[in-house]
Design an enzyme around this catalytic site. Sequence first.
Site, mmCIF file in Angstrom:
data_model
loop_
_atom_site.group_PDB
_atom_site.id
_atom_site.type_symbol
_atom_site.label_atom_id
_atom_site.label_comp_id
_atom_site.label_asym_id
_atom_site.label_seq_id
_atom_site.Cartn_x
_atom_site.Cartn_y
_atom_site.Cartn_z
ATOM 1 N N CYS A 256 1.002 -1.248 -0.178
ATOM 2 C CA CYS A 256 0.008 0.032 0.042
ATOM 3 C C CYS A 256 0.896 1.372 0.148
ATOM 4 C CB CYS A 256 -0.994 0.117 1.163
ATOM 5 S SG CYS A 256 -1.442 -1.492 1.774
ATOM 6 N N ARG A 285 5.485 -11.906 5.383
ATOM 7 C CA ARG A 285 4.754 -11.617 6.895
ATOM 8 C C ARG A 285 5.167 -12.662 7.336
ATOM 9 N NH1 ARG A 285 -1.252 -9.985 4.688
ATOM 10 N NH2 ARG A 285 -0.745 -8.359 3.430
ATOM 11 N N GLN A 303 0.645 -10.865 -3.771
ATOM 12 C CA GLN A 303 -0.699 -10.529 -3.863
ATOM 13 C C GLN A 303 -0.961 -9.809 -5.067
ATOM 14 O OE1 GLN A 303 -0.256 -7.626 -0.470
ATOM 15 N NE2 GLN A 303 -1.854 -8.737 0.401
ATOM 16 N N ASP A 305 -2.605 -7.029 -5.894
ATOM 17 C CA ASP A 305 -2.744 -6.144 -5.125
ATOM 18 C C ASP A 305 -3.258 -4.829 -6.082
ATOM 19 O OD1 ASP A 305 -3.267 -4.833 -2.784
ATOM 20 O OD2 ASP A 305 -1.255 -4.907 -2.138
ATOM 21 N N HIS A 307 -4.864 -0.641 -5.633
ATOM 22 C CA HIS A 307 -5.176 0.391 -4.678
ATOM 23 C C HIS A 307 -6.232 1.388 -5.592
ATOM 24 C CE1 HIS A 307 -2.069 -1.352 -2.400
ATOM 25 N NE2 HIS A 307 -3.048 -1.148 -1.284
ATOM 26 N N LYS A 387 -14.304 -3.985 5.392
ATOM 27 C CA LYS A 387 -13.914 -4.843 4.375
ATOM 28 C C LYS A 387 -15.113 -5.540 3.665
ATOM 29 C CE LYS A 387 -11.491 -8.353 6.843
ATOM 30 N NZ LYS A 387 -10.720 -9.280 6.824
ATOM 31 N N HIS A 433 -8.306 -0.641 -0.892
ATOM 32 C CA HIS A 433 -7.203 -1.662 -1.316
ATOM 33 C C HIS A 433 -8.414 -2.781 -1.817
ATOM 34 C CE1 HIS A 433 -4.395 -0.084 2.248
ATOM 35 N NE2 HIS A 433 -5.724 0.401 2.392
#
Length: 560
Positions: A256, A285, A303, A305, A307, A387, A433
């Site tokens: 992010c 992680r 990911q 991912d 945004h 979310k 996200h």
Amino acid sequence: MAHAVKELFPDTKFAIGPAIQGGFYYDFDCDHAFTQEDLPRIEEKMKEIIKANKPFVRKEMPKGEAVKFFQERGETYKVELINEIADETVSLYEEGNFIDLCRGPHLESAGKVKAFKLLSVAGAYWRGDEKNKMLQRIYGVSFPTKDELKKHLEFLEEVKKRDHRRLGKELDLFSMNDDIGSGLVLWHPRGATIRRAIESFWLDEHYKSGYQILYTPHMAKLDLWKKTGHLDFYRENMYSPMEIEGLDYEIKPMNCPFHVYIFKSQLRSYRDLPLRFAELGTVYRYERSGVLHGLLRVRGFTQDDAHIFCREDQIENEVLKVLEFTLFILATFGFSDYDIYLSTRPEKYVGTEEAWKKATDALQQALTHKGLKYEIDPGEGVFYGPKIDIKVRDSLGRQWQCSTIQVDFNIPERLDITYRGADSKDYRPIMIHRALMGSLERFFGVLIEHYAGAFPLWLSPVQLSLLTISDRHVEYCRSIMDSLIKEGIRVDMDGENEKIGYKIRKAAVLKTPYMCIIGDKELENNIVNIRKRNGENVGEMSVEKLIAFLKDEISNRRKS
Ligand code: ZN
């Protein structure tokens, strides 16, 4: 089961034995080391107990008395449990000559148990703490009817067959190695080919949906993660920092902030919004080694991912678009069954209550607008916003968490990003996200199990195998292979001097979707004879027709 174990191994001490999602278990402290071979013996004893059909009788006892009762019997684990119960009295259940601490309720009598099976034995630390003694856990399952039990055991067999760790090895897709580290995945050529197919599909569709693709680094200064709040709210999942020229850096647990800095790199106008930034971003992680599980729970993963930076009046529409996009991507992989959850504010959170309400309302309205059924998951939101989670159901009906859409009122504030409004004033954008597949590793694991390793043509690492009957067919076979490769079809050839039956079996083990057996007839007539991996014959055709046939199925991403 506990009664049966007590009869067979009288010195056993009893820890806890709850009902769980997949049946039940009981943890025992026993000198005898249980093996799979002990289970039939315990089952036999259980059948005797069921036949005797003694009632389950509930008894209430003051705590002090119960402690004394179990102390006398040497049941130290029970004593520990009773001491932690807040109530004045505790309940015990008695069945025949067996008595146990239990909250209840119970069946009327043992004879009501109609169908059961003991499944496995495992080690388990008392209270799940590795500093405590390792106990022995026996798992079992019970159903009201023999028929339901049979169906469940067949399901478990099917689950075992589809285990992605086993198929990953058999199909040569991926591995992990102790020398490299737990939870770090090696993608083998065949697995990497599937990943590339997923990635190019993902990229194409993102460009079509108005996203811009980014690349960002794998680490950043520790100070960045202080600014974003990750160090306060996410520290337990982050690795220790490393020092470079006197400054601390941190390997990234999320993508992010990087996307935010790209947003920040120039003045943004209200007309530029929404901006949709996407990246196949690899993050790291910290997961305890005990929870790592094949590809499903790993320490390094990529990911899918993105945004989205938008104005407040655009949230609902953007969430709606993301929902439609997600459902399209999932459907392409054959997931048309899913459960949707809306997670609300957790205990630890940042931002104002008003901001949380606005974000939650926007998510809710998008779901309602799309006519999607969902459940509220109270308090399960991330620290920075509410979310939507989408859990897909695979071909066995199992639920997997994949997609997530999260509204964030927090990071834009913390990293101080703005856009210039029509009135020339600066405003805070909203950040969304989202990940559709979640992580490529996990999604790949789910796909392997969903397809049982028999991938649809567009994903298959090898789409067609050419098998020669004898040496004189090798040259013709090679010319077919060249034509197919030129057309971008993934093809391999088995020209070894082996029996054709053996070659067919080899290709079948790898679950290659199509095979062509090349012999005299094919060579003379300049044709191929194509069959599916399940043995079904598709028929004879020219090489040109074969190419068109395969390309059609690949471009439609059909399941073969
Ligand atoms: Zn993010």
